[in-house]
Design a protein around this motif. Structure first.
Motif, PDB file in Angstrom:
ATOM      1  N   UNK A 129     -40.711 -45.896  12.527  1.00 38.29           N
ATOM      2  CA  UNK A 129     -41.557 -45.117  13.412  1.00 38.29           C
ATOM      3  C   UNK A 129     -41.800 -45.752  14.766  1.00 38.29           C
ATOM      4  N   UNK A 130     -41.290 -46.963  15.011  1.00 37.71           N
ATOM      5  CA  UNK A 130     -41.513 -47.654  16.282  1.00 37.71           C
ATOM      6  C   UNK A 130     -40.240 -47.556  17.122  1.00 37.71           C
ATOM      7  N   UNK A 131     -40.406 -47.324  18.406  1.00 35.22           N
ATOM      8  CA  UNK A 131     -39.264 -47.196  19.297  1.00 35.22           C
ATOM      9  C   UNK A 131     -39.592 -47.792  20.652  1.00 35.22           C
ATOM     10  N   UNK A 132     -38.589 -47.837  21.508  1.00 35.25           N
ATOM     11  CA  UNK A 132     -38.708 -48.248  22.905  1.00 35.25           C
ATOM     12  C   UNK A 132     -39.274 -49.670  23.045  1.00 35.25           C
ATOM     13  N   UNK A 133     -38.438 -50.614  22.658  1.00 37.30           N
ATOM     14  CA  UNK A 133     -38.768 -52.031  22.838  1.00 37.30           C
ATOM     15  C   UNK A 133     -38.443 -52.390  24.289  1.00 37.30           C
ATOM     16  N   UNK A 134     -39.384 -52.093  25.177  1.00 32.90           N
ATOM     17  CA  UNK A 134     -39.123 -52.140  26.613  1.00 32.90           C
ATOM     18  C   UNK A 134     -39.458 -53.484  27.249  1.00 32.90           C
TER      19      UNK A 134
END
Length: 834
Positions: A43-48
């Motif tokens: 459910x976690x995204x966008x490791x920016x």
């Protein structure tokens, strides 16, 4: 006039011919990348955003609505429970009401995560298009969500918008868009005890910029002029200094002074030291300009005067992407900012260099010892004529050129997105800059700078699915590279030396992190303490240093192939690198195209193709991978060519073979005639039975299908605790003892329930009762939509007065259904019968 497409093709050919499009020596697919570690969180995204604290041994990662504290030795291990920082539901609703997406935009994306001091981190997030900032206490790794700061001007509203931000001495220097619509760009200083300063809202200052990075250079250290530290910003913007037929988007570098306090009357609370200049990356002889700046990395050394910047650019011609890497020095940037200004000439209606006298003190400069000797100790004391000139002349006339005047690296068909650089020492004491470049499809390009160019060591596929690399962080102590993408986080070592299987292969890699160990005959990391036992030649890649006893390459196993005369044979040859060339030998003699026109090497297949082999092609074929004089044995084939079995039979016993053929023909003809007569008899009998019409034809086909989901559907067999009975047991069989219904896995439907949305029936047209005597089109739709293994009786005929469904149409549907069932991976062959 030359067509644009023809000019484009010619340009790409010139790039290829002049060697600008560099190939990586090795290409390693995802399955072949060893020692890779990944961090995936459901459910976690966008490791920016990533920040590495090597003193604390922690890697801080900002993703969508969560912040992690990971172990840099193993990113799969969390040192503390993650901080969940979500935007409230009311903020998300407001975001959606303003026309933003509730799937991609109305969340809290972490865009700033930096060390603020020894005890806290400073972080900012988009907060569903209402940016907020907060502090994280490092000892407990907690964030106080009740005391949030306004993030306008510090953090972008849109998660996809470029920005830059850096914390220097307790102040945040940020570059972003100041309002919700993204129409007011700003470079400002905020947070802490310093006065808040920002750029003037003028198109000559910033015109539709896209910020990509920033850097703090300590130019006050050891400066004989008593100069100030500076903050540099890198971005692209729409240029005003060119006419409508020239480049509209250009790359820029801008700077401000850390000690700037703004003006007293003019430029109040505005930068008095803001200057900008064009950043050039081009190939002059090809008239090829890279204007789209993507990322910049600051390579720091022991002294700020040796600071260098590595920048990646993109360009697009037609449908082909071209990327480049250019290198700049801090001293070249300083010279441009100390040069002449550019201004707009009203009479000529064009931009040009400013040729009149420049006010004193010099506009845009920091406060130095020269200013102090004239009684100016702060920008608040600068005269109005200096400030007015600085306000109207922020652009420099000269451009910043790359070192050596051209790109270090150019690649066609690749989009570079980010870059990180590590300076390391070779075995002979030379310093090498190793470049790690992320791409838009999840690959990592690794190169080493050699003078005015680079050697592209390898390209690694870091993600099994294409994902752009948004961030790269290097750990110099542990020799790791960390890469963040929308889907996850990856950890890789600086080098995987084990992939090089021989001394020559290890030397040709020209990887400063690898060397050949003479004692154990293996390529190992060069930082291991082996002394004179290590061999390496990054500059020249001279494989002659590999003596015979050092170069123990594994000989390939021989593969035996036996084929018939006339067969087309393909012999694959896997080359040791993309820079190697294949050399084939036949029975110990090197092959050439002149030897036999039936043999050719296919570059796409990477194989030797022999068309229509004959007996004379039998023998031993060896493929060698040749690179810079070094020869590696790759493949070995033992090919045998034999005559066709039918030709052998005829040559040995032509009369016997002919008799056997005639016997087979006569037998097959008799069988076909018998089957034809049987079919005619059965067809005539079936027609006679159907013409009787006195009663319905009780023929039943059994096949695994699912009834259409419609109202008033007949229920399945009742459970043990139910008193309801659907049929009498005797109704399962006909009078002749044949089975009518075979219970299977057909879906149960409520006799009074409504139709399922996923049903196969036609919406608004209920299925007539009983379902087994439905019209033919409903029956066919049931067959066509079936996906279960249940069995159901299909009545092929009706009673007296009923319209009989066309038998041919039903047969076609059943034939189609049988074909479909054969392709289902989970079908049971024993159940798929008629």
């Amino acid at each position: 006039m030359i067509p644009r497409w023809l000019w484009f093709v010619a340009l790409l050919l010139r790039i290829e011919v002049r060697g600008w499009n560099q190939l990586p020596r090795k290409t390693v697919r995802y399955s072949g990348v060893s020692e890779i570690r990944q961090s995936w969180h459901s459910g976690i995204s966008h490791y920016l955003t990533m920040t590495l604290d090597e003193n604390r041994g922690a890697l801080y990662v900002g993703a969508r609505e969560v912040i992690y504290m990971l172990d840099p030795n193993n990113i799969g291990k969390e040192l503390r429970p993650p901080i969940v920082w979500e935007a409230p539901n009311e903020r998300k609703i407001e975001c959606v009401n303003k026309g933003r997406s509730n799937r991609t935009e109305c969340f809290n994306y972490i865009r700033i995560l930096q060390e603020f001091n020894d005890t806290h981190l400073f972080t900012c997030g988009t907060y569903a298009f209402q940016p907020k900032c907060a502090y994280i206490e490092l000892s407990t790794f907690t964030l106080d969500s009740n005391n949030l700061e306004d993030g306008r001007g510090k953090c972008p509203y849109d998660p996809s918008t470029g920005h830059a931000g850096i914390v220097v001495d307790g102040a945040l220097y940020s570059a972003t868009l100041l309002n919700f619509l993204g129409t007011e760009p700003v470079i400002q200083r905020s947070v802490g005890q310093h006065n808040t300063l920002k750029t003037e809202y003028l198109a000559t200052w910033l015109n539709g910029p896209n910020f990509v990075g920033s850097s703090h250079i300590t130019e006050s250290v050891g400066n004989e002029l008593g100069d100030d530290d500076k903050i540099y910003f890198f971005f692209t913007e729409r240029a005003l200094e060119y006419d409508c037929y020239s480049e509209q988007v250009v790359s820029r570098v801008a700077r401000v002074c850390k000690g700037d306090a703004g003006g007293a009357r003019t430029l109040q609370r505005k930068w008095t030291s803001f200057l900008k200049a064009r950043l050039v990356c081009s190939i002059p002889e090809l008239q090829l300009h890279f204007n789209l700046l993507q990322a910049v990395y600051t390579l720091r050394t022991n002294h700020w005067r040796d600071t260098q910047f590595y920048a990646v650019f993109q360009a697009l011609w037609g449908d082909v992407s071209v990327s480049a890497v250019c290198q700049y020095s801090i001293q070249d940037i300083q010279k441009v900012f100390d040069g002449s200004y550019k201004e707009y000439h009203e009479q000529a209606k064009k931009w040009g260099p400013y040729s009149d006298s420049v006010p004193s003190p010099r506009p845009g400069s920091c406060i130095t010892d020269v200013h102090r000797r004239h009684g100016v100790t702060s920008s608040l004391e600068l005269p109005d004529n200096t400030l007015n000139f600085a306000k109207t002349h922020p652009l420099m006339d000269d451009s910043v050129q790359p070192i050596h005047g051209r790109p270090l690296l150019v690649r066609k068909g690749v989009n570079f997105t980010t870059i990180a650089v590590h300076r390391t020492e070779g075995l002979q004491g030379e310093l090498y800059d190793v470049l790690f470049i992320g791409t838009g499809n999840g690959w990592l390009n690794k190169a080493v700078r050699l003078g005015s160019s680079v050697h592209l060591i390898e390209e690694l596929q870091m993600f099994d699915k294409p994902n752009p690399v948004h961030s790269l962080v290097l750990s110099r102590r542990m020799s790791f590279v960390f890469a963040g993408s929308p889907s996850g986080l990856v950890q890789l070592p600086f080098a995987d030396c084990s992939k090089y299987r021989s001394c020559a292969d290890c030397v040709l890699a020209r990887d400063p992190f690898c060397a050949w160990n003479v004692n154990i005959s293996r390529c190992v990391p060069s930082d291991e303490q082996y002394g004179d036992l290590l061999l390496q030649d990054v500059q020249a890649s001279d494989t002659s240093i590999c003596e015979v006893q050092y170069n123990k390459a594994v000989k390939p196993l021989s593969r035996n192939l036996t084929v018939a005369i006339g067969t087309n044979v393909v012999l694959p040859c896997e080359l040791t690198s993309n820079l190697a060339q294949p050399v084939w030998t036949f029975n110990g003699r090197e092959l050439s195209q002149e030897d036999n026109n039936s043999m050719l090497y296919d570059i796409t297949l990477q194989a030797l193709v022999i068309l229509g082999v004959g007996v004379h092609h039998s023998g031993t074929y060896c493929c060698f991978s040749v690179e810079q004089g070094a020869r590696f044995a790759s493949e070995r084939y033992q090919l045998g060519v034999v005559a066709s079995p039918s030709l052998t039979l005829e040559s040995r016993a032509p009369m016997d073979g002919l008799g056997l053929v005639w016997m087979m023909v006569i037998a097959l003809g008799a069988v076909c005639l018998a089957l034809f007569l049987a079919v005619l008899y059965l067809r005539r009998k079936l027609q006679d039975e159907m013409e009787k019409g006195s009663k319905s034809l009780e023929n039943t086909l059994v096949y695994p299908i699912q009834l259409p989901s419609q109202p008033k559907m007949t229920k399945c067999l009742p459970s043990a605790d139910s008193d309801e009975k659907l049929w009498d047991p005797s109704s399962f069989y006909y009078s002749d003892g044949s089975l009518k219904i075979v219970p299977g896995h057909a879906l149960c439907q409520n006799s009074t329930g409504s139709s399922s949305p996923s049903g196969n029936g036609i919406p608004g047209q209920p299925l007539p009762s009983p379902p087994l005597h439905s019209p033919n089109h409903m029956l066919l739709s049931g067959v066509r939509g079936s996906s279960s293994n249940g069995y159901i009786r299909l009545t092929l005929g009706g009673g007296v007065g009923e319209e009989r469904p066309p038998l041919g149409e039903l047969n076609e549907e059943l034939r189609w259904k049988l074909k479909q069932r054969q392709t289902l991976p989970d079908s049971n062959p024993e159940e798929s019968s008629v």
